[in-house]
Write an enzyme that holds these catalytic residues in place. Sequence first.
Site, short mmCIF file in Angstrom:
data_model
loop_
_atom_site.label_atom_id
_atom_site.label_comp_id
_atom_site.label_asym_id
_atom_site.label_seq_id
_atom_site.Cartn_x
_atom_site.Cartn_y
_atom_site.Cartn_z
N HIS A 1 -7.96 -29.64 -31.88
CA HIS A 1 -6.50 -29.68 -31.76
C HIS A 1 -5.96 -31.09 -31.58
O HIS A 1 -4.76 -31.29 -31.54
CB HIS A 1 -6.08 -28.79 -30.58
CG HIS A 1 -4.61 -28.57 -30.48
ND1 HIS A 1 -3.87 -28.00 -31.50
CD2 HIS A 1 -3.73 -28.84 -29.47
CE1 HIS A 1 -2.60 -27.93 -31.13
NE2 HIS A 1 -2.48 -28.44 -29.91
N SER B 1 1.52 -30.98 -31.64
CA SER B 1 1.53 -29.72 -30.90
C SER B 1 2.96 -29.37 -30.47
O SER B 1 3.83 -29.23 -31.30
CB SER B 1 0.56 -29.83 -29.71
OG SER B 1 0.26 -28.57 -29.19
N ASP C 1 -8.98 -25.00 -35.50
CA ASP C 1 -8.28 -25.41 -34.29
C ASP C 1 -8.21 -24.21 -33.36
O ASP C 1 -7.61 -23.18 -33.70
CB ASP C 1 -6.87 -25.89 -34.67
CG ASP C 1 -6.03 -26.35 -33.48
OD1 ASP C 1 -6.41 -26.05 -32.34
OD2 ASP C 1 -5.00 -27.01 -33.71
#
Length: 268
Positions: free
Chosen positions: A247, A97, A218
């Site tokens: 995610h 991320s 996601d």
Amino acid sequence: MGGESLLEVLNVRIEGSGNRVIVLSHGFGTDQSAWQRVLPYLLRDHRVVLYDLACAGSVNPDHFDFRRYSTLDAYADDLLKILDSLGVSSCVFVGHSVSAMIGCLASLRRPNLFQKLVLIGASPRFLNDRDYHGGFEHGEIEKVFGAMQANYAAWVAGFAPMAVGADVPEVVREFSRTLFNMRPDISLFVCRTIFNSDLRGMLSSVKTPCYIIQTAKDVSVPASVALYIKAHLGGKATIDMMPTEGHLPHLSAPALLHQALRRALAQR
């Protein structure tokens, strides 16, 4: 940071004893414990560096400098300082991320330090733009910030299962735990920093080979973002689309992610 070194403050540890060094850098709302399910697979052949981002709930919040961490560059500085302190001269960086972008920023400054960047659930911009689908409208994000401010516990209870995506209750509990560990004002501040970031213009300068791992569904990052990153990176890039959702695949689908990481590490 008083008398403590950055390595102590950010809980840096090294596991394994292989020749190749892998750095694992977690995303928003988690800490290095998020890697525990994939770590055993990596320790067989690698030396693995783990650390916590300065905003993680596992780091003493007194060390969080709101002015310094108002951009992602400060996190890239921390990463480079850690690697220099450990004497690491070459590594594979795995970032989840927001850490995917932190790794890209670090590679711009020290391209020779990174053999490869493995980007999991990466996004250079979460907000939609005229010709870009980041997944969120500005108004939606303001509502998220409002919810975080009004009742952090209620926000976590709603956000954690959405982010996990897959029906894995123990992972929802784990992600909720690390979100709750964050001081709410720091969590909101970091969330604002991430959602106000636009790193699309940086991508063309990233020449380090990149391996982009994206789940098929996601809620935080549309699959189209992986295609956008690949098209705009300045070096070799590969997309590995995982047949799972959520995610946080390192928590919800560790065996599948391990296979993707093996493919990433094997690629020349």
